[in-house]
Design an enzyme around this catalytic site. Structure first.
Site, PDB file in Angstrom:
ATOM      1  N   CYS A 195     -14.800  93.539  99.575  1.00 24.26           N
ATOM      2  CA  CYS A 195     -13.999  93.532  98.033  1.00 24.26           C
ATOM      3  C   CYS A 195     -12.421  93.881  98.243  1.00 24.26           C
ATOM      4  O   CYS A 195     -11.635  93.276  97.593  1.00 24.26           O
ATOM      5  CB  CYS A 195     -14.799  94.915  97.205  1.00 24.26           C
ATOM      6  SG  CYS A 195     -16.424  94.595  96.774  1.00 24.26           S
ATOM      7  N   ASP A 249       3.471 121.574 107.611  1.00 22.21           N
ATOM      8  CA  ASP A 249       4.249 122.232 106.847  1.00 22.21           C
ATOM      9  C   ASP A 249       4.537 123.511 107.074  1.00 22.21           C
ATOM     10  O   ASP A 249       3.936 124.162 107.771  1.00 22.21           O
ATOM     11  CB  ASP A 249       3.441 122.302 105.311  1.00 22.21           C
ATOM     12  CG  ASP A 249       4.103 123.072 104.448  1.00 22.21           C
ATOM     13  OD1 ASP A 249       5.485 122.716 104.156  1.00 22.21           O
ATOM     14  OD2 ASP A 249       3.709 124.270 103.518  1.00 22.21           O
ATOM     15  N   GLY A 261      22.009 138.867  90.770  1.00 20.53           N
ATOM     16  CA  GLY A 261      22.448 137.913  91.833  1.00 20.53           C
ATOM     17  C   GLY A 261      23.306 138.514  92.696  1.00 20.53           C
ATOM     18  O   GLY A 261      23.877 137.975  93.653  1.00 20.53           O
ATOM     19  N   LEU A 321      23.665 151.854  97.684  1.00 22.59           N
ATOM     20  CA  LEU A 321      24.010 150.357  97.226  1.00 22.59           C
ATOM     21  C   LEU A 321      23.096 149.376  98.373  1.00 22.59           C
ATOM     22  O   LEU A 321      23.139 149.738  99.454  1.00 22.59           O
ATOM     23  CB  LEU A 321      25.319 149.706  97.303  1.00 22.59           C
ATOM     24  CG  LEU A 321      26.216 150.689  96.600  1.00 22.59           C
ATOM     25  CD1 LEU A 321      27.704 149.990  96.715  1.00 22.59           C
ATOM     26  CD2 LEU A 321      25.979 150.539  95.298  1.00 22.59           C
ATOM     27  N   CYS A 353      -9.892 119.222 129.002  1.00 22.21           N
ATOM     28  CA  CYS A 353     -11.080 119.463 129.791  1.00 22.21           C
ATOM     29  C   CYS A 353     -12.118 120.539 129.206  1.00 22.21           C
ATOM     30  O   CYS A 353     -13.301 120.166 129.346  1.00 22.21           O
ATOM     31  CB  CYS A 353     -10.602 120.063 131.246  1.00 22.21           C
ATOM     32  SG  CYS A 353      -9.683 118.650 132.081  1.00 22.21           S
TER      33      CYS A 353
END
Length: 824
Positions: A25, A430, A496, A509, A758
């Site tokens: 097919c 990955d 950020g 901090l 092996c």
């Protein structure tokens, strides 16, 4: 609807194909479409029942292409994965129901035939047999006749055509029996019933093996929320995602999935893009930064201006690349299908020749036409030559291999896993979640000499009040070190940049170098280490207390346990390892070096991963791809063998040929060995099937083989293949309560061992021995340790097994003892 795309002046049409059974097919569709004007390339995938056609839209149209498919007797349908899965399940149920109907008719027919053979003959037997033959041939097997006729009209001879020749010959012989007593009516009708039932059985098994319950695209699109909060005319309203337009403003709250692709126009947040890009660390997104639909908004509230919707969105494009990779996936040309190209016409010629020999030949030699013998011979050839055993040889071997793999936590989901894996020479890995753990963790902690002893305690105490994933990594590291955290006051987060809080009266901090500098902290002493870690692809957090810097904490994704050993085993098996990731070059090179990987490809987008796989395939290599994320799905589908980690995303899992249960990357080599063993069993089965036909067809041409016995012989050939496939798993000697059998350990020196290959060869050879339980090979020491049950005879078998594997055994035995006795 179908999928149509344009590129470089050419269009691509992708559709699902119904009615494909074998390589006949595939080749028929490919040749028919290539002969059309304007068609430049056709890729047909039998495993996924898809065709991808590249054509010139000025010379051919999509409708013309689809009409050609319909004219050939095939159906075309929407390549949409959601609908496709439902259609596949419905098709499987339909095939099963047809098989059950034919099976019921077969049981009744065999009952009547056996009764007749035992002497219980009744004139009325002919009528139920006639009804069963007509019902079987024209009800569950009607689709086979349509396919056979479509093939015959185009001069294509395949197993459908051979079946119909055999079935109609049996039906004709039964009708002749109403007028000629030499033709036993129940037997001839029985042949028509049985050969049709076996054909449906073979087709169902093939469909069962090929059907992959794949919902990759559905699961992929489920990542996109159904609704989005759109700001229009100053009002926030929740609408379906399908109604969002390019340019709309969408509001996303913390913890929500981002519904669209767009640019941030308001707010700052960290976004987890690991599901779509593979990056393990959440990325800071602020004004002007791009966000991807399906990502998770982790911390802040943001507003996004929509840039892509519909087919142009990221998720839709990944879906498109998965579909295209499925259609372009190189087909595995099975030996049986290549031989069938000549085998089926050969059987038809043999049947015709047998008929001519016992009619015209008999008349010329003895002056008598032996019509009954001619019909018997021709029908027996058709039945004996029907390639049922050939059609089942490969699927049965695959089912056997799948069972063995399942016992070891490996799911083999497709024929490609068996057919192609043995030839794989390049394996793409990955990075995130496959070679590495896929989550950020502390890798380095460097305190300054002055007051640096409390750096981890102070940093973790402050981060404990933060929701940031990197802060969570610092806290987890501190807890693992049994560090007792302190109470904090006046906690404040700077989006950020970092965080600040008071700990035991001191202002602490934790954040970027720029953040500390803005707060008046001199970070010059930390610049060297900061640059070093950043070049390694690590995220750096600086810590200060009061006005003094305390030190630096580096955070990164780390190797999984066993990744390096797994890579070494892959290389020992003859595979070249390649790390492929969407992450940055620094991080990729660092991980590649740690794992011992041969080559690194970094900053590769999801669709480009599939392209990289394709490039290697065009060089003539078989390629395996190992991944766990959405961004790996197209490459997993494109690779000759796609391997997914079960802890990964559903989209990756559903796109793979092999699934490794758990996080053990070493299962890749185990799957490779099982696939090689499965392929060997396939070759054995095919050889047995060919041997049966090679003897059976010439014998049937003599006219001495009754068609019913030919049918029984055909069934016997299938039984032999079943036994060859499963006897080693099903047939075991019974063990009775109270009996004891000693387990021994035999350790031998094998000086001919020189590499991991092996060891693999020796293990495979010895594990075939029935009484061997475990085999361990120490390659550097050239030692083989075998745990087995039995006595001296088994030791002799072990030594002989090593010799048969092509190795030599030293004269001396290192050790041999019986560690335990246990009841069986």
């Amino acid at each position: 609807m179908d999928t149509e795309r344009r590129s470089e002046g050419l269009s691509k049409l992708q559709v699902k194909i119904g009615g494909m059974q074998c390589s006949f097919c595939v080749e028929s569709i490919r040749q028919a479409l290539l002969r059309m004007e304007g068609v430049s390339d056709v890729s047909v995938s039998l495993a996924h029942e898809e065709v991808l056609v590249q054509y010139d839209p000025n010379l051919s149209s999509p409708q013309q292409l689809k009409d050609t498919l319909a004219d050939m007797g095939y159906t075309w349908r929407d390549p949409d994965k959601i609908r496709s899965f439902e259609e596949e399940e419905a098709e499987l149920r339909t095939a099963r129901n047809k098989l059950l109907t034919a099976a019921a008719a077969t049981v009744v027919a065999l009952t009547l035939m056996i009764a007749m053979w035992l002497g219980f003959r009744q004139p009325w037997f002919r009528w139920p047999m006639l009804a069963l033959a007509l019902a079987t041939m024209f009800w569950p097997a009607w689709h086979v006749k349509r396919m056979a006729w479509a093939s015959l009209r185009r001069g294509i001879l395949n197993q459908h055509v051979l079946l119909e020749f055999a079935a109609f010959a049996g039906l004709t012989g039964g009708f002749i029996g109403f007028f000629n007593s030499e033709f036993p009516i129940p037997d001839f009708f029985g042949v028509a019933i049985l050969v049709t039932a076996y054909h449906l059985l073979s087709g169902y098994i093939s469909l069962l093996v090929r059907t992959r319950s794949s919902q990759a695209i559905k699961r992929l699109m489920d990542l996109q929320p159904a609704t989005a909060r759109v700001i229009r005319d100053g009002n926030e309203q929740e609408i379906p995602v399908s109604e969002v337009n390019t340019g709309d403003l969408v509001r996303i709250r913390p913890g929500e999935s981002i519904p669209v692709d767009g640019l941030v126009v308001e707010g700052v947040s960290y976004v987890d893009q690991s599901l779509v890009t593979g990056e393990p660390v959440p990325v800071e997104k602020g004004r002007g930064d791009e966000v991807i639909g399906g990502s998770i908004n982790v911390t802040g509230r943001i507003a996004v201006r929509v840039t892509h919707v519909g087919v142009e969105s990221f998720l839709q494009k990944v879906a498109q690349h998965i579909q295209e990779a499925r259609a372009l996936k190189p087909g595995i040309i099975v030996l049986v299908d290549r031989v069938l190209k000549y085998f089926v016409p050969g059987v038809l010629v043999a049947a015709a020749l047998a008929f001519i020999i016992w009619t015209l030949g008999s008349f010329l030699v003895i002056g008598e036409v032996r019509l009954s013998r001619a019909v018997f011979a021709a029908l027996a050839v058709l039945v004996m030559g029907y390639p049922c055993a050939l059609g089942m040889a490969a699927p049965l071997a695959m089912i056997r291999g799948s069972g063995i793999a399942a016992q070891r936590g490996i799911m083999m989901r497709s024929g490609e896993a068996f057919q192609a894996f043995k030839d794989v020479r390049k394996i793409l890995l990955d990075k995130t979640g496959t070679v590495t753990r896929g989550k950020p963790s502390v890798t380095n902690l460097v305190p300054l000499k002055e007051g640096g002893g409390d750096i981890l305690k102070l940093a973790a105490s402050v981060e404990a009040s933060s929701e940031h994933p990197l802060g969570r990594a610092i806290v987890d590291y501190a807890l693992d070190k049994n560090v007792e955290l302190s109470e904090v006051e006046d906690f404040r987060a700077y989006a950020g940049k970092g965080i600040a809080a008071k700990v035991e009266g001191q202002r602490v901090l934790v954040g970027t170098a720029r953040f500390l500098q803005e707060q008046g902290i001199d970070t010059a002493e930390l610049e060297g280490k900061q640059l070093e870690f950043e070049e390694q692809g690590k995220t750096v957090a600086l810590v200060s207390s009061g006005s003094k810097p305390l030190g630096i904490i580096a955070i990164s994704d780390t190797l999984k346990d066993g990744s390096r050993e797994a890579v070494a085993r892959m290389k020992a098996a003859g595979m070249e390892t390649i790390l492929i990731t969407g992450d940055n070059w620094h991080a990729a090179w660092a991980v590649g070096a740690q794992a011992g990987i041969d080559q690194v490809m970094a900053e590769v987008l999801p669709n480009d991963k599939a392209n990289e796989v394709r490039k290697i395939q065009r060089q003539g290599y078989r390629v395996a791809m190992v991944g766990d994320g959405i961004n790996d799905a197209p490459a997993l589908m494109q690779a000759d063998v796609g391997i997914a980690i079960s802890g990964g995303t559903d989209i990756a899992i559903e796109s793979a040929d092999i699934i490794l249960v758990g996080d053990n990357l070493g299962g890749v080599v185990d799957a490779y060995r099982i696939a090689r063993s499965g392929y060997t069993k396939t070759i054995q089965n095919i050889s047995l099937a060919f041997a049966f036909n090679g003897i059976g067809v010439p014998a049937a041409m003599t006219g001495l083989v009754h068609p019913v016995w030919a049918m029984i012989a055909m069934a016997a050939s299938v039984t032999v293949i079943l036994l060859n496939s499963f006897a080693d798993r099903l047939i075991t000697l019974p063990q009775f309560p109270g009996t004891k059998e000693t387990t021994h350990t035999l350790t031998l020196e094998v000086p001919s061992i020189h590499c991991e290959g092996c060891g693999v060869t020796i293990q495979a050879a010895l594990k075939k021995l029935r009484r061997v339980e475990t085999v361990e090979v120490d390659v550097p020491e050239k030692i083989v340790t075998v745990a087995y049950r039995g006595g001296q005879g088994t030791e002799k078998e072990i030594r002989e097994g090593i010799v048969r594997a092509g190795h030599t055994v030293a004269g001396r035995e290192v050790t041999s003892h019986a560690p335990e006795s246990r009841a069986r």
